[in-house]
Design an enzyme around this catalytic site. Structure first.
Site, PDB file in Angstrom:
ATOM      1  N   GLU A  18       0.848  -1.188   0.000  1.00  0.00           N
ATOM      2  CA  GLU A  18       0.000   0.000   0.000  1.00  0.00           C
ATOM      3  C   GLU A  18       0.887   1.243   0.000  1.00  0.00           C
ATOM      4  O   GLU A  18       1.902   1.287   0.703  1.00  0.00           O
ATOM      5  CB  GLU A  18      -0.926   0.025   1.217  1.00  0.00           C
ATOM      6  CG  GLU A  18      -2.140  -0.875   1.095  1.00  0.00           C
ATOM      7  CD  GLU A  18      -1.802  -2.336   1.281  1.00  0.00           C
ATOM      8  OE1 GLU A  18      -0.940  -2.630   2.137  1.00  0.00           O
ATOM      9  OE2 GLU A  18      -2.374  -3.192   0.581  1.00  0.00           O
TER      10      GLU A  18
ATOM     11  N   ARG B  93      -1.324  18.323  15.936  1.00  0.00           N
ATOM     12  CA  ARG B  93      -1.166  17.332  14.870  1.00  0.00           C
ATOM     13  C   ARG B  93      -1.959  16.084  15.225  1.00  0.00           C
ATOM     14  O   ARG B  93      -1.897  15.601  16.359  1.00  0.00           O
ATOM     15  CB  ARG B  93       0.309  16.976  14.679  1.00  0.00           C
ATOM     16  CG  ARG B  93       1.170  18.108  14.135  1.00  0.00           C
ATOM     17  CD  ARG B  93       0.693  18.588  12.781  1.00  0.00           C
ATOM     18  NE  ARG B  93       1.698  19.383  12.090  1.00  0.00           N
ATOM     19  CZ  ARG B  93       1.484  19.971  10.919  1.00  0.00           C
ATOM     20  NH1 ARG B  93       0.288  19.871  10.340  1.00  0.00           N
ATOM     21  NH2 ARG B  93       2.438  20.666  10.335  1.00  0.00           N
TER      22      ARG B  93
ATOM     23  N   GLU C 130       2.662  31.258   8.163  1.00  0.00           N
ATOM     24  CA  GLU C 130       2.702  30.563   9.441  1.00  0.00           C
ATOM     25  C   GLU C 130       3.416  31.330  10.545  1.00  0.00           C
ATOM     26  O   GLU C 130       3.180  31.056  11.724  1.00  0.00           O
ATOM     27  CB  GLU C 130       3.367  29.190   9.280  1.00  0.00           C
ATOM     28  CG  GLU C 130       2.572  28.231   8.406  1.00  0.00           C
ATOM     29  CD  GLU C 130       3.095  26.813   8.453  1.00  0.00           C
ATOM     30  OE1 GLU C 130       2.372  25.903   8.013  1.00  0.00           O
ATOM     31  OE2 GLU C 130       4.229  26.593   8.933  1.00  0.00           O
TER      32      GLU C 130
ATOM     33  N   SER D  68       9.171   8.864   5.080  1.00  0.00           N
ATOM     34  CA  SER D  68       8.594   7.565   5.431  1.00  0.00           C
ATOM     35  C   SER D  68       8.506   6.688   4.186  1.00  0.00           C
ATOM     36  O   SER D  68       7.414   6.365   3.707  1.00  0.00           O
ATOM     37  CB  SER D  68       7.208   7.749   6.059  1.00  0.00           C
ATOM     38  OG  SER D  68       6.715   6.526   6.549  1.00  0.00           O
TER      39      SER D  68
ATOM     40  N   GLY E 110       8.819   3.620   3.504  1.00  0.00           N
ATOM     41  CA  GLY E 110       8.210   2.301   3.552  1.00  0.00           C
ATOM     42  C   GLY E 110       6.746   2.298   3.154  1.00  0.00           C
ATOM     43  O   GLY E 110       6.196   1.230   2.847  1.00  0.00           O
TER      44      GLY E 110
ATOM     45  N   GLU F 185      -7.910  27.209   6.455  1.00  0.00           N
ATOM     46  CA  GLU F 185      -7.266  25.897   6.428  1.00  0.00           C
ATOM     47  C   GLU F 185      -7.229  25.242   7.815  1.00  0.00           C
ATOM     48  O   GLU F 185      -6.585  24.203   7.999  1.00  0.00           O
ATOM     49  CB  GLU F 185      -5.845  26.017   5.875  1.00  0.00           C
ATOM     50  CG  GLU F 185      -5.814  26.453   4.410  1.00  0.00           C
ATOM     51  CD  GLU F 185      -4.415  26.482   3.836  1.00  0.00           C
ATOM     52  OE1 GLU F 185      -3.472  26.031   4.521  1.00  0.00           O
ATOM     53  OE2 GLU F 185      -4.258  26.950   2.689  1.00  0.00           O
TER      54      GLU F 185
END
Length: 205
Positions: free
Chosen positions: A48, A75, A112, A129, A131, A158
């Site tokens: 995936e 987050r 920001e 990442s 993988g 946002e």
């Protein structure tokens, strides 16, 4: 015995690619075969892939005052894994199709943190990442004037709720050592600046 160090595999055969989900992000499933270190193609496997826009991260640095500007925001990823999901980060944003990374760095600094970058120093580019995601990150240190910087920022449309703080570089580095900064791009940028700070200050002051 086969010499596994003689060459680097290159060949990848995509047998089938199917879309599993498509929203703001996308999830695909790939059926593939790839070349083995020992030679030849391996058996078919499925993986995936989280499909994301590439991203830009930039650590604002004031070389005159030896200060960095870091942001703090909520987050979703850390929820349930750490006590505090409000992370200390560098400014960052996703790349739209018609943008170059430097444009994104300057735009996100303004949105920001209310900052203007007068110079950008490329640090590195990397897969955060690999993988399971194809996201590629461009990382910079941005030269700024930290005087008067701080407060609350972000785009309401946002859903951004960002707190901006100026840190003496030594304090930011200590927070990193103490495990208070657990965002990958911030860790890499602060460590890089620790190694290259004399050169940066020599050229930017």
């Amino acid at each position: 015995m086969t010499d596994s160090n003689s060459s680097t595999p290159r060949e990848v055969q995509i047998v089938k690619r199917e879309n599993c989900f498509k929203g703001f992000y996308q999830l695909d499933r790939l059926h593939l075969r790839h070349e083995q270190f020992a030679g030849g193609l391996g058996k078919e496997i499925s993986r995936e892939l989280f499909v994301r826009h590439d991203a830009v991260c930039a650590l604002p640095y004031d070389p005159i005052r030896d200060e960095v500007v870091l942001i703090e925001q909520f987050r979703i990823g850390p929820v349930g894994k750490v006590e505090n999901p409000w992370l200390i980060e560098v400014v960052a944003g996703l790349i739209d199709k018609q943008e170059v990374p430097e444009e994104v760095a300057r735009r996100e600094a303004e949105e920001e943190a209310g900052l203007v970058f007068t110079d950008l120093w490329p640090v590195t580019a990397y897969f955060p990442s690999p993988g399971g995601s194809n996201e590629f990150v461009y990382l910079y240190v941005g030269r700024c004037d930290s005087r008067g910087v701080g407060g609350l920022h972000g785009l309401e449309e946002e859903g951004e709720d960002i707190r901006v703080k100026v840190w003496p570089f030594a304090e930011a580095l200590q927070a990193l050592r103490d495990g208070k900064i657990i965002n990958g791009s911030a860790i890499i940028a602060l460590q890089w600046l620790a190694l290259n700070r004399d050169e940066i200050r020599g050229k930017w002051t």
